[in-house]
Design a protein around this motif. Structure first.
Motif, PDB file in Angstrom:
ATOM      1  N   SER A  10      45.246  30.752  49.113  1.00 30.02           N
ATOM      2  CA  SER A  10      44.259  31.808  48.867  1.00 30.02           C
ATOM      3  C   SER A  10      42.940  31.206  48.432  1.00 30.02           C
ATOM      4  O   SER A  10      42.909  30.224  47.685  1.00 30.02           O
ATOM      5  N   VAL A  11      41.854  31.806  48.901  1.00 31.08           N
ATOM      6  CA  VAL A  11      40.501  31.394  48.525  1.00 31.08           C
ATOM      7  C   VAL A  11      39.721  32.634  48.139  1.00 31.08           C
ATOM      8  O   VAL A  11      39.826  33.675  48.808  1.00 31.08           O
ATOM      9  N   GLY A  12      38.943  32.535  47.078  1.00 28.76           N
ATOM     10  CA  GLY A  12      38.058  33.615  46.668  1.00 28.76           C
ATOM     11  C   GLY A  12      36.640  33.096  46.508  1.00 28.76           C
ATOM     12  O   GLY A  12      36.429  32.006  45.969  1.00 28.76           O
ATOM     13  N   LEU A  13      35.671  33.848  47.021  1.00 31.71           N
ATOM     14  CA  LEU A  13      34.250  33.504  46.895  1.00 31.71           C
ATOM     15  C   LEU A  13      33.549  34.673  46.216  1.00 31.71           C
ATOM     16  O   LEU A  13      33.848  35.837  46.496  1.00 31.71           O
ATOM     17  N   SER A  14      32.590  34.364  45.324  1.00 36.44           N
ATOM     18  CA  SER A  14      31.866  35.439  44.663  1.00 36.44           C
ATOM     19  C   SER A  14      30.420  35.032  44.414  1.00 36.44           C
ATOM     20  O   SER A  14      30.094  33.851  44.326  1.00 36.44           O
ATOM     21  N   ALA A  15      29.567  36.035  44.313  1.00 34.32           N
ATOM     22  CA  ALA A  15      28.157  35.825  43.969  1.00 34.32           C
ATOM     23  C   ALA A  15      27.717  36.989  43.091  1.00 34.32           C
ATOM     24  O   ALA A  15      28.067  38.138  43.338  1.00 34.32           O
ATOM     25  N   GLU A  16      26.955  36.662  42.060  1.00 36.55           N
ATOM     26  CA  GLU A  16      26.478  37.669  41.114  1.00 36.55           C
ATOM     27  C   GLU A  16      25.018  37.348  40.771  1.00 36.55           C
ATOM     28  O   GLU A  16      24.668  36.188  40.541  1.00 36.55           O
ATOM     29  N   LEU A  17      24.166  38.380  40.755  1.00 35.81           N
ATOM     30  CA  LEU A  17      22.770  38.164  40.395  1.00 35.81           C
ATOM     31  C   LEU A  17      22.598  38.300  38.886  1.00 35.81           C
ATOM     32  O   LEU A  17      23.153  39.202  38.266  1.00 35.81           O
ATOM     33  N   LEU A  35      27.358  31.681  41.290  1.00 35.21           N
ATOM     34  CA  LEU A  35      28.240  31.498  42.439  1.00 35.21           C
ATOM     35  C   LEU A  35      29.606  31.010  41.981  1.00 35.21           C
ATOM     36  O   LEU A  35      29.711  30.210  41.050  1.00 35.21           O
ATOM     37  N   GLY A  36      30.655  31.479  42.639  1.00 32.37           N
ATOM     38  CA  GLY A  36      32.000  31.066  42.280  1.00 32.37           C
ATOM     39  C   GLY A  36      32.865  30.847  43.488  1.00 32.37           C
ATOM     40  O   GLY A  36      32.721  31.509  44.514  1.00 32.37           O
ATOM     41  N   ILE A  37      33.772  29.888  43.367  1.00 30.29           N
ATOM     42  CA  ILE A  37      34.770  29.653  44.397  1.00 30.29           C
ATOM     43  C   ILE A  37      36.067  29.243  43.707  1.00 30.29           C
ATOM     44  O   ILE A  37      36.053  28.496  42.736  1.00 30.29           O
ATOM     45  N   GLY A  38      37.153  29.777  44.186  1.00 25.83           N
ATOM     46  CA  GLY A  38      38.458  29.432  43.638  1.00 25.83           C
ATOM     47  C   GLY A  38      39.477  29.354  44.745  1.00 25.83           C
ATOM     48  O   GLY A  38      39.350  30.019  45.771  1.00 25.83           O
ATOM     49  N   ALA A  39      40.482  28.515  44.546  1.00 23.38           N
ATOM     50  CA  ALA A  39      41.535  28.373  45.543  1.00 23.38           C
ATOM     51  C   ALA A  39      42.864  28.172  44.830  1.00 23.38           C
ATOM     52  O   ALA A  39      42.919  27.593  43.741  1.00 23.38           O
ATOM     53  N   LYS A  40      43.922  28.699  45.442  1.00 25.53           N
ATOM     54  CA  LYS A  40      45.264  28.476  44.894  1.00 25.53           C
ATOM     55  C   LYS A  40      46.249  28.313  46.041  1.00 25.53           C
ATOM     56  O   LYS A  40      46.051  28.843  47.134  1.00 25.53           O
ATOM     57  N   ALA A  65      34.144  24.119  35.783  1.00 26.91           N
ATOM     58  CA  ALA A  65      35.011  23.726  36.887  1.00 26.91           C
ATOM     59  C   ALA A  65      36.359  23.379  36.294  1.00 26.91           C
ATOM     60  O   ALA A  65      36.437  22.711  35.258  1.00 26.91           O
ATOM     61  N   GLY A  66      37.429  23.853  36.917  1.00 23.74           N
ATOM     62  CA  GLY A  66      38.738  23.605  36.345  1.00 23.74           C
ATOM     63  C   GLY A  66      39.828  23.543  37.379  1.00 23.74           C
ATOM     64  O   GLY A  66      39.643  23.893  38.545  1.00 23.74           O
TER      65      GLY A  66
END
Length: 190
Positions: A10-17, A35-40, A65-66
């Motif tokens: 799974s991958v998630g991408l996000s953007a917030e102003l 900006l965010g990106i995560g993967a599991k 980052a983790g």
């Protein structure tokens, strides 16, 4: 936000102003995106499973980052986590026995690193768990601690639970604070 999952990955991408003014009250800095990106990914094995994850979120100089890993094999479960970054307004605040790690989001960026480990085991109606965590805050000091828990399932949604925790705040300036905590109770689920 956009999420996608394919075959256990799974991958998630996000953007917030950012809608906050800068420190000088200048509205020109309003549109810096977070900006965010995560993967599991979960690996299924014959005797259990292993879950892996990694993520990054940041804007300009502020970021985290983790990575984490967890595994379950029958009655045994283990986990490890780590993150590193620069966050605004991180400090060890308070005095004497009333000290804590605070994050205000205001002020200069401060480096912070975290490490965590956990182990849990269940046998019949009983279960035990042990965990350890350490926050290392740049130019502030370290906060660390561990916990031990035990539980016993009485059946019918009722269980006994007990725990012990030890924490230590070791600031770069000042004395080390040590804290012990104990708990005992009954948990009910319906």
């Amino acid at each position: 936000r956009y999420d996608i999952t394919v075959s256990g990955f799974s991958v998630g991408l996000s953007a917030e102003l950012d809608d906050d003014l800068d420190a000088a009250g200048d509205a020109e800095e309003l549109d810096d995106p977070m900006l965010g990106i995560g993967a599991k990914y979960t690996i299924e094995l014959a005797g259990g499973s292993v879950a892996l994850g990694a993520a990054y979120q940041g804007a300009e100089d502020t970021y985290l980052a983790g990575a984490s890993a967890g595994a379950s094999f029958g009655d045994l479960s283990v986990g490890a986590s780590f993150f590193d970054g620069e966050i605004s307004g991180v400090a060890i605040t308070g005095a004497g026995d009333d000290r804590e790690l605070t994050i205000t989001g205001n002020g200069p960026e401060v480096g912070i690193t975290y490490y965590g480990l956990s182990v849990g085991y269940s046998f019949g109606a009983a279960s035990i768990g042990v965990n350890y965590g350490l926050h290392d805050v740049e130019d502030e000091g370290e906060i660390s601690g561990y916990g031990i828990t035990a539980g016993y399932d009485l059946g019918g949604g009722l269980s006994l639970q007990a725990g012990y925790g030890y924490g230590e705040i070791d600031p770069d300036a000042g004395d080390t604070l040590e804290v012990d905590s104990y708990s005992f109770g009954v948990a009910m689920s319906f």
